[in-house]
Design a protein around this motif. Structure first.
Motif, mmCIF file in Angstrom:
data_model
loop_
_atom_site.group_PDB
_atom_site.id
_atom_site.type_symbol
_atom_site.label_atom_id
_atom_site.label_comp_id
_atom_site.label_asym_id
_atom_site.label_seq_id
_atom_site.Cartn_x
_atom_site.Cartn_y
_atom_site.Cartn_z
ATOM 1 N N ASP A 37 0.817 -1.212 0.000
ATOM 2 C CA ASP A 37 0.000 0.000 0.000
ATOM 3 C C ASP A 37 0.852 1.265 0.000
ATOM 4 O OD1 ASP A 37 -2.301 -1.465 -0.046
ATOM 5 O OD2 ASP A 37 -2.724 -1.276 2.093
ATOM 6 N N LYS A 38 2.079 1.148 0.477
ATOM 7 C CA LYS A 38 2.960 2.307 0.538
ATOM 8 C C LYS A 38 3.771 2.497 -0.749
ATOM 9 C CE LYS A 38 3.433 2.265 5.597
ATOM 10 N NZ LYS A 38 2.904 3.610 5.860
ATOM 11 N N LEU A 39 3.736 1.521 -1.636
ATOM 12 C CA LEU A 39 4.486 1.616 -2.877
ATOM 13 C C LEU A 39 3.632 2.236 -3.978
ATOM 14 C CD1 LEU A 39 6.251 -1.877 -2.951
ATOM 15 C CD2 LEU A 39 7.226 0.304 -2.276
ATOM 16 N N ASN A 40 4.292 2.727 -4.999
ATOM 17 C CA ASN A 40 3.611 3.220 -6.193
ATOM 18 C C ASN A 40 2.982 2.031 -6.907
ATOM 19 O OD1 ASN A 40 2.932 4.055 -8.793
ATOM 20 N ND2 ASN A 40 4.637 5.489 -8.914
ATOM 21 N N GLU A 41 1.670 1.983 -6.973
ATOM 22 C CA GLU A 41 0.977 0.811 -7.508
ATOM 23 C C GLU A 41 1.323 0.532 -8.962
ATOM 24 O OE1 GLU A 41 -3.150 1.310 -6.779
ATOM 25 O OE2 GLU A 41 -2.966 1.108 -4.613
ATOM 26 N N LYS A 42 1.689 1.562 -9.728
ATOM 27 C CA LYS A 42 2.021 1.354 -11.135
ATOM 28 C C LYS A 42 3.444 0.827 -11.310
ATOM 29 C CE LYS A 42 -1.161 4.864 -12.916
ATOM 30 N NZ LYS A 42 -1.281 6.116 -13.700
ATOM 31 N N ASN A 43 4.233 0.921 -10.285
ATOM 32 C CA ASN A 43 5.624 0.480 -10.352
ATOM 33 C C ASN A 43 5.917 -0.419 -9.159
ATOM 34 O OD1 ASN A 43 6.790 2.264 -12.625
ATOM 35 N ND2 ASN A 43 5.680 3.696 -11.327
ATOM 36 N N PHE A 44 5.151 -1.482 -9.073
ATOM 37 C CA PHE A 44 5.120 -2.301 -7.874
ATOM 38 C C PHE A 44 6.479 -2.846 -7.471
ATOM 39 C CE2 PHE A 44 2.823 -5.559 -5.287
ATOM 40 C CZ PHE A 44 2.132 -4.630 -4.545
ATOM 41 N N TYR A 45 7.276 -3.299 -8.458
ATOM 42 C CA TYR A 45 8.577 -3.885 -8.163
ATOM 43 C C TYR A 45 9.710 -3.049 -8.761
ATOM 44 C CZ TYR A 45 5.782 -7.911 -6.869
ATOM 45 O OH TYR A 45 4.869 -8.738 -6.279
ATOM 46 N N ALA A 46 9.446 -1.797 -9.047
ATOM 47 C CA ALA A 46 10.433 -0.972 -9.734
ATOM 48 C C ALA A 46 11.500 -0.428 -8.804
ATOM 49 C CB ALA A 46 9.742 0.176 -10.456
ATOM 50 N N PHE A 47 11.227 -0.349 -7.522
ATOM 51 C CA PHE A 47 12.240 0.149 -6.599
ATOM 52 C C PHE A 47 12.101 -0.523 -5.242
ATOM 53 C CE2 PHE A 47 8.617 2.745 -5.548
ATOM 54 C CZ PHE A 47 8.743 3.058 -4.206
ATOM 55 N N ASN A 48 13.179 -0.457 -4.507
ATOM 56 C CA ASN A 48 13.243 -1.065 -3.186
ATOM 57 C C ASN A 48 13.154 0.056 -2.156
ATOM 58 O OD1 ASN A 48 13.981 -2.154 -0.746
ATOM 59 N ND2 ASN A 48 15.923 -3.011 -1.433
ATOM 60 N N PRO A 49 12.059 0.177 -1.424
ATOM 61 C CA PRO A 49 11.897 1.291 -0.492
ATOM 62 C C PRO A 49 12.874 1.260 0.679
ATOM 63 C CG PRO A 49 10.152 -0.303 -0.178
ATOM 64 C CD PRO A 49 10.903 -0.736 -1.397
ATOM 65 N N ALA A 50 13.523 0.140 0.876
ATOM 66 C CA ALA A 50 14.518 0.064 1.944
ATOM 67 C C ALA A 50 15.878 0.583 1.495
ATOM 68 C CB ALA A 50 14.663 -1.372 2.423
ATOM 69 N N PHE A 51 16.046 0.790 0.167
ATOM 70 C CA PHE A 51 17.356 1.176 -0.354
ATOM 71 C C PHE A 51 17.282 2.368 -1.299
ATOM 72 C CE2 PHE A 51 20.859 0.805 -3.403
ATOM 73 C CZ PHE A 51 21.943 0.767 -2.541
ATOM 74 N N ASP A 52 16.340 2.334 -2.259
ATOM 75 C CA ASP A 52 16.239 3.395 -3.262
ATOM 76 C C ASP A 52 15.562 4.625 -2.674
ATOM 77 O OD1 ASP A 52 17.347 1.842 -5.407
ATOM 78 O OD2 ASP A 52 15.458 0.736 -5.436
ATOM 79 N N THR A 53 16.103 5.795 -2.959
ATOM 80 C CA THR A 53 15.501 7.032 -2.468
ATOM 81 C C THR A 53 14.500 7.608 -3.450
ATOM 82 O OG1 THR A 53 17.345 8.298 -3.391
ATOM 83 C CG2 THR A 53 17.504 7.617 -1.083
ATOM 84 N N CYS A 54 14.558 7.162 -4.702
ATOM 85 C CA CYS A 54 13.630 7.664 -5.716
ATOM 86 C C CYS A 54 12.240 7.108 -5.444
ATOM 87 C CB CYS A 54 14.096 7.256 -7.108
ATOM 88 S SG CYS A 54 13.012 7.811 -8.419
ATOM 89 N N THR A 55 11.236 7.976 -5.418
ATOM 90 C CA THR A 55 9.867 7.533 -5.127
ATOM 91 C C THR A 55 8.980 7.561 -6.358
ATOM 92 O OG1 THR A 55 9.269 9.788 -4.467
ATOM 93 C CG2 THR A 55 9.999 8.273 -2.737
ATOM 94 N N THR A 56 9.495 8.024 -7.461
ATOM 95 C CA THR A 56 8.693 8.033 -8.697
ATOM 96 C C THR A 56 9.519 7.474 -9.822
ATOM 97 O OG1 THR A 56 9.401 10.288 -9.257
ATOM 98 C CG2 THR A 56 7.373 10.061 -7.995
#
Length: 206
Positions: free
Chosen positions: A182-201
């Motif tokens: 629910d906290k991830l961008n639904e259109k980019n579900f596996y595009a980034f790792n919220p524990a490591f990547d700082t980019c949110t879009t």
């Protein structure tokens, strides 16, 4: 910091020794899907989880798994205490006895030592939580297998409790996975790792 309460989470009061049953149940002490591996997995993964409620859940369940590790140790100890040499030899417990006497040592039912390579701490919440859910199901299956082979009601009562906790943990990890999703961008579900990547879009549709 943990505080230790000097009692088991669930009582273990086994009247009859049974070295054959101990050789089976010890797999949940140090086997590939056992309680030691579960506690180490969750208590390691918690550090890189970026969401406090999920990190707290991993801490809670990891701590409970340490309690389950203690319960399995108590079961194996009570099943093997006061064995005679004749019982040790007839039950097939002699190879374990040669190396450890009647002490507890983490290994699988097949005799393979505990190995940290059997579980992961990947630093990606979705990856880690999917592994955690699978781990709980594998542990539940192991307890199912134990219950098919062990008939002592004193033992089965405790194993059924531990099996039930695996089901609860599976459900709670499923809830944690939904929190992360629910906290991830639904259109980019596996595009980034919220524990490591700082980019949110992301601009692509990977």
């Amino acid at each position: 910091m943990w505080s230790y309460e000097r009692r088991l989470q669930y009582p273990v009061n086994i009247k009859d020794t049974d070295a054959k049953a101990a050789q089976i149940i010890i797999s949940q002490y140090g086997g590939p899907d056992g309680e030691l591996g579960a506690s180490m997995r969750y208590l390691s993964q918690r550090f890189t989880i970026p969401y406090n409620e999920v990190a707290g859940l991993l801490t809670d369940i990891g701590t409970e798994e340490l309690g389950h590790f203690e319960i399995i140790g108590a079961i194996v100890h009570q099943l093997t205490r006061d064995l005679s040499m004749e019982e040790i030899e007839k039950s097939g417990f002699a190879p374990y006895y040669v190396d450890h006497t009647l002490a507890l040592w983490p290994q699988a039912a097949g005799g393979v030592p505990h190995n940290a390579c059997q579980y992961q701490s990947k630093g990606d919440p979705i990856t880690d939580l999917m592994e955690d859910m699978a781990a709980e199901q594998k542990a539940r299956t192991t307890y199912d297998n134990i219950l098919r082979m062990v008939k002592d009601p004193d033992v089965c009562d405790v194993i059924k409790f531990l099996r039930a906790r695996e089901i609860v943990h599976f459900q709670r990890f499923g809830e944690a996975l939904r929190i992360v999703q629910d906290k991830l961008n639904e259109k980019n579900f596996y595009a980034f790792n919220p524990a490591f990547d700082t980019c949110t879009t992301k601009t692509d549709n990977r």
